[in-house]
Design a protein around this motif. Structure first.
Motif, PDB file in Angstrom:
ATOM      1  N   MET A   1      86.868  51.882  61.584  1.00 52.63           N
ATOM      2  CA  MET A   1      88.176  52.504  61.852  1.00 52.63           C
ATOM      3  C   MET A   1      89.258  51.464  62.113  1.00 52.63           C
ATOM      4  O   MET A   1      90.438  51.752  61.960  1.00 52.63           O
ATOM      5  CB  MET A   1      88.093  53.411  63.079  1.00 52.63           C
ATOM      6  N   THR A   2      88.882  50.259  62.540  1.00 55.35           N
ATOM      7  CA  THR A   2      89.895  49.239  62.846  1.00 55.35           C
ATOM      8  C   THR A   2      90.330  48.511  61.587  1.00 55.35           C
ATOM      9  O   THR A   2      91.317  47.784  61.606  1.00 55.35           O
ATOM     10  CB  THR A   2      89.333  48.172  63.817  1.00 55.35           C
ATOM     11  N   GLY A   3      89.539  48.655  60.515  1.00 53.29           N
ATOM     12  CA  GLY A   3      89.834  47.913  59.289  1.00 53.29           C
ATOM     13  C   GLY A   3      89.240  46.512  59.306  1.00 53.29           C
ATOM     14  O   GLY A   3      89.308  45.789  58.312  1.00 53.29           O
ATOM     15  N   ALA A   4      88.655  46.100  60.427  1.00 53.43           N
ATOM     16  CA  ALA A   4      88.065  44.752  60.499  1.00 53.43           C
ATOM     17  C   ALA A   4      86.849  44.694  59.577  1.00 53.43           C
ATOM     18  O   ALA A   4      86.191  45.698  59.324  1.00 53.43           O
ATOM     19  CB  ALA A   4      87.653  44.442  61.936  1.00 53.43           C
ATOM     20  N   LYS A   5      86.564  43.482  59.101  1.00 55.10           N
ATOM     21  CA  LYS A   5      85.397  43.295  58.218  1.00 55.10           C
ATOM     22  C   LYS A   5      84.155  43.165  59.096  1.00 55.10           C
ATOM     23  O   LYS A   5      84.170  42.434  60.090  1.00 55.10           O
ATOM     24  CB  LYS A   5      85.623  42.028  57.409  1.00 55.10           C
ATOM     25  N   LEU A   6      83.099  43.880  58.720  1.00 51.59           N
ATOM     26  CA  LEU A   6      81.864  43.839  59.522  1.00 51.59           C
ATOM     27  C   LEU A   6      80.729  43.293  58.661  1.00 51.59           C
ATOM     28  O   LEU A   6      80.340  43.912  57.674  1.00 51.59           O
ATOM     29  CB  LEU A   6      81.523  45.254  60.006  1.00 51.59           C
ATOM     30  N   LEU A   7      80.214  42.121  59.022  1.00 50.81           N
ATOM     31  CA  LEU A   7      79.096  41.546  58.266  1.00 50.81           C
ATOM     32  C   LEU A   7      77.776  42.023  58.858  1.00 50.81           C
ATOM     33  O   LEU A   7      77.632  42.126  60.076  1.00 50.81           O
ATOM     34  CB  LEU A   7      79.136  40.016  58.329  1.00 50.81           C
ATOM     35  N   SER A   8      76.804  42.285  57.969  1.00 49.82           N
ATOM     36  CA  SER A   8      75.488  42.744  58.403  1.00 49.82           C
ATOM     37  C   SER A   8      74.563  41.542  58.448  1.00 49.82           C
ATOM     38  O   SER A   8      74.340  40.889  57.430  1.00 49.82           O
ATOM     39  CB  SER A   8      74.936  43.743  57.394  1.00 49.82           C
ATOM     40  N   ILE A   9      74.012  41.260  59.594  1.00 46.25           N
ATOM     41  CA  ILE A   9      73.169  40.073  59.766  1.00 46.25           C
ATOM     42  C   ILE A   9      71.712  40.525  59.947  1.00 46.25           C
ATOM     43  O   ILE A   9      71.437  41.398  60.783  1.00 46.25           O
ATOM     44  CB  ILE A   9      73.648  39.244  60.985  1.00 46.25           C
ATOM     45  N   PRO A  10      70.795  39.937  59.190  1.00 48.60           N
ATOM     46  CA  PRO A  10      69.406  40.402  59.279  1.00 48.60           C
ATOM     47  C   PRO A  10      68.759  40.102  60.625  1.00 48.60           C
ATOM     48  O   PRO A  10      69.190  39.199  61.352  1.00 48.60           O
ATOM     49  CB  PRO A  10      68.690  39.637  58.155  1.00 48.60           C
TER      50      PRO A  10
ATOM     51  N   THR B 142      77.268  42.251  63.039  1.00 46.28           N
ATOM     52  CA  THR B 142      76.292  42.996  63.840  1.00 46.28           C
ATOM     53  C   THR B 142      74.929  42.964  63.169  1.00 46.28           C
ATOM     54  O   THR B 142      74.785  42.480  62.050  1.00 46.28           O
ATOM     55  CB  THR B 142      76.758  44.445  64.075  1.00 46.28           C
ATOM     56  N   GLU B 143      73.924  43.495  63.880  1.00 38.68           N
ATOM     57  CA  GLU B 143      72.562  43.506  63.364  1.00 38.68           C
ATOM     58  C   GLU B 143      72.403  44.543  62.245  1.00 38.68           C
ATOM     59  O   GLU B 143      73.013  45.605  62.300  1.00 38.68           O
ATOM     60  CB  GLU B 143      71.590  43.898  64.492  1.00 38.68           C
ATOM     61  N   ALA B 144      71.547  44.233  61.292  1.00 36.62           N
ATOM     62  CA  ALA B 144      71.173  45.225  60.272  1.00 36.62           C
ATOM     63  C   ALA B 144      69.668  45.128  60.053  1.00 36.62           C
ATOM     64  O   ALA B 144      69.184  44.041  59.796  1.00 36.62           O
ATOM     65  CB  ALA B 144      71.917  44.967  58.976  1.00 36.62           C
ATOM     66  N   PRO B 145      68.927  46.238  60.168  1.00 36.50           N
ATOM     67  CA  PRO B 145      69.450  47.556  60.488  1.00 36.50           C
ATOM     68  C   PRO B 145      70.018  47.612  61.911  1.00 36.50           C
ATOM     69  O   PRO B 145      69.647  46.813  62.760  1.00 36.50           O
ATOM     70  CB  PRO B 145      68.223  48.465  60.353  1.00 36.50           C
ATOM     71  N   GLY B 146      70.900  48.581  62.089  1.00 39.36           N
ATOM     72  CA  GLY B 146      71.546  48.725  63.389  1.00 39.36           C
ATOM     73  C   GLY B 146      72.148  50.112  63.520  1.00 39.36           C
ATOM     74  O   GLY B 146      71.812  51.019  62.758  1.00 39.36           O
ATOM     75  N   SER B 147      73.072  50.241  64.481  1.00 34.94           N
ATOM     76  CA  SER B 147      73.630  51.560  64.774  1.00 34.94           C
ATOM     77  C   SER B 147      74.691  51.968  63.751  1.00 34.94           C
ATOM     78  O   SER B 147      75.624  51.211  63.465  1.00 34.94           O
ATOM     79  CB  SER B 147      74.244  51.546  66.173  1.00 34.94           C
ATOM     80  N   VAL B 148      74.554  53.167  63.233  1.00 38.63           N
ATOM     81  CA  VAL B 148      75.506  53.697  62.257  1.00 38.63           C
ATOM     82  C   VAL B 148      76.846  54.012  62.945  1.00 38.63           C
ATOM     83  O   VAL B 148      77.924  53.755  62.409  1.00 38.63           O
ATOM     84  CB  VAL B 148      74.942  54.994  61.627  1.00 38.63           C
ATOM     85  N   ALA B 149      76.751  54.534  64.174  1.00 42.54           N
ATOM     86  CA  ALA B 149      77.971  54.912  64.897  1.00 42.54           C
ATOM     87  C   ALA B 149      78.815  53.673  65.212  1.00 42.54           C
ATOM     88  O   ALA B 149      80.050  53.712  65.173  1.00 42.54           O
ATOM     89  CB  ALA B 149      77.600  55.646  66.189  1.00 42.54           C
ATOM     90  N   LEU B 150      78.142  52.563  65.502  1.00 43.44           N
ATOM     91  CA  LEU B 150      78.876  51.318  65.783  1.00 43.44           C
ATOM     92  C   LEU B 150      79.650  50.886  64.534  1.00 43.44           C
ATOM     93  O   LEU B 150      80.824  50.534  64.601  1.00 43.44           O
ATOM     94  CB  LEU B 150      77.868  50.247  66.208  1.00 43.44           C
ATOM     95  N   ARG B 151      78.969  50.961  63.379  1.00 43.65           N
ATOM     96  CA  ARG B 151      79.626  50.602  62.126  1.00 43.65           C
ATOM     97  C   ARG B 151      80.861  51.461  61.897  1.00 43.65           C
ATOM     98  O   ARG B 151      81.898  50.980  61.448  1.00 43.65           O
ATOM     99  CB  ARG B 151      78.681  50.860  60.946  1.00 43.65           C
ATOM    100  N   ALA B 152      80.741  52.743  62.205  1.00 44.47           N
ATOM    101  CA  ALA B 152      81.862  53.661  61.967  1.00 44.47           C
ATOM    102  C   ALA B 152      83.051  53.274  62.857  1.00 44.47           C
ATOM    103  O   ALA B 152      84.198  53.271  62.411  1.00 44.47           O
ATOM    104  CB  ALA B 152      81.422  55.092  62.256  1.00 44.47           C
ATOM    105  N   ALA B 153      82.764  52.916  64.115  1.00 40.02           N
ATOM    106  CA  ALA B 153      83.856  52.568  65.041  1.00 40.02           C
ATOM    107  C   ALA B 153      84.556  51.292  64.586  1.00 40.02           C
ATOM    108  O   ALA B 153      85.792  51.215  64.590  1.00 40.02           O
ATOM    109  CB  ALA B 153      83.312  52.403  66.463  1.00 40.02           C
ATOM    110  N   VAL B 154      83.791  50.299  64.161  1.00 42.34           N
ATOM    111  CA  VAL B 154      84.418  49.058  63.691  1.00 42.34           C
ATOM    112  C   VAL B 154      85.199  49.351  62.417  1.00 42.34           C
ATOM    113  O   VAL B 154      86.318  48.852  62.222  1.00 42.34           O
ATOM    114  CB  VAL B 154      83.355  47.950  63.456  1.00 42.34           C
TER     115      VAL B 154
END
Ligand SMILES: Cc1ncc(COP(=O)(O)O)c(C=O)c1O
Length: 354
Positions: free
Chosen positions: A78-87, A64-76
């Motif tokens: 919870m699944t345990g999936a890896k979330l990469l921050s893309i500039p 996902t985008e960074a900076p981006g939504s904090v709530a989105l990060r929290a939801a992802v």
């Protein structure tokens, strides 16, 4: 309300609201879909949660985008999936970086029309690159459209689903919300999903809250169908533009010249970028104690390249409240910036010994 309505239990939500969204809300973004594909959700966050539950588990990679939504990060998260921050740069999220670092990602979460909070739009070239990557790799692109058609000026950029790209309709999920256009406590939004995902998504909805309360959905459907929505949006855009311009003028007058507000074209949200030595989270907490709610920019930023700043919006506040908040905020920023620019005590003492 009829007795049939009282038994209504389609996990996709109330049909009249799904139809009203397709007729009156989605066209502003160039979206065409069938009513079968529309799910009513409890705001965009519940749409994101639905995508997470239906598509992800701990073995998956996402970005996902960074900076981006904090709530989105929290939801992802919870699944345990890896979330990469893309500039994000002035052409939007760096799709090339994402493809290099996460070619095998299962899901990309993006806000192409208005990246939160910078407001940048994803260029056409990058939109096509994103869709081609998803089609080729069997990935899903979740377009989170927080702003919808609410642009203070100009027309909103078309949604990804408006692009005529082979295969795009099978890999894009569009998420909308009524939180900005009406109010957040309404807890209504929608997700438009590819035909092949309707069944798995319905299963997830049926296993969780099933659907938002029927009377609320029916009332919103009537509001939209009776033309109140269109009138409301016209007035809201005007009022948002006027309030935004009022606050920006006041901030430009009062803020230190090193920290002018950044105002994206057409945006209703803007950012006051701060020097790296200012703790934006502490500043946001101090402002909240004084009745001014802002979001620290570093919360949704990449850990390795934290950017500091305050994200502001104008909401539905009165002019007097907005001017007061701009004054409180400018004063706090001025204090934080000038405190940080003083040499630290130890440094001053060390220097004076030489
Ligand atoms: C960046 C961001 N995160 C979260 C939300 C909240 O989403 P919702 O109330 O639609 O669940 C919004 C709402 O517009 C938003 O802009």
């Amino acid at each position: 309300m009829t007795s049939a309505d009282a038994l209504h239990d389609d996990p996709r939500g109330e049909i009249s609201l799904r139809r009203a969204i397709l007729r009156h809300v989605a066209p502003a973004r160039g979206i065409r879909a069938t009513v079968e594909q529309v799910f009513i959700t409890e705001g965009s966050q519940s749409g994101i949660d639905l995508c997470c539950r239906a598509l992800l588990d701990a073995k998956h990679m996402t970005w996902t985008e960074a900076p981006g939504s904090v709530a989105l990060r929290a939801a992802v998260g919870m699944t345990g999936a890896k979330l990469l921050s893309i500039p994000v740069d002035p052409d939007g999220v760096r799709v090339d970086v994402a493809i290099r670092r996460a070619a095998g990602a299962r899901v990309a979460f993006v806000s192409p029309a208005y990246a939160f909070p910078s407001g940048v739009q994803l260029s056409l070239a990058r939109r096509l690159q994103l869709l081609d990557w998803a089609v080729t790799n069997g990935a899903t692109v979740v377009e989170v459209d927080y702003e919808g058609e609410l642009r203070a000026d100009g027309a909103p950029a078309p949604a990804l689903l408006a692009l005529d790209r082979v295969g795009a309709r099978e890999c894009v999920i569009h998420i909308g919300t009524f939180s900005r256009s009406l109010f957040p406590a309404l807890r209504l939004g929608f997700a438009i999903v590819p035909a092949a995902l309707v069944r798995p998504f319905a299963r997830v909805r049926a296993a969780s809250t099933r659907s938002a309360p029927y009377p609320l959905q029916a009332a919103l459907a009537d509001f939209i169908e009776d033309g109140h929505w269109a009138r409301h949006m016209r007035r809201l855009k005007q009022a948002t533009r006027r309030r935004r311009d009022l606050v920006i003028a006041e901030l430009r007058r009062l803020l230190p010249k090193e920290t002018p507000p950044s105002v994206p074209a057409g945006g209703a949200l803007f950012t006051v970028h701060l020097p790296p030595f200012v703790d934006d989270r502490a500043l946001a907490t101090a402002l909240a104690e004084r009745g001014v709610d802002v979001l620290p920019l570093s919360l949704g930023a990449r850990r390795r390249a934290p950017t500091r700043g305050l994200i502001l919006g104008v909401g539905a506040h009165t002019d007097a409240a907005l001017l007061h908040a701009a004054g409180v905020l400018s004063h706090a920023v001025r204090e934080a910036v000038s405190a940080g620019m003083q040499p630290a005590r130890g440094v001053r003492r060390a220097r004076s010994r030489h």
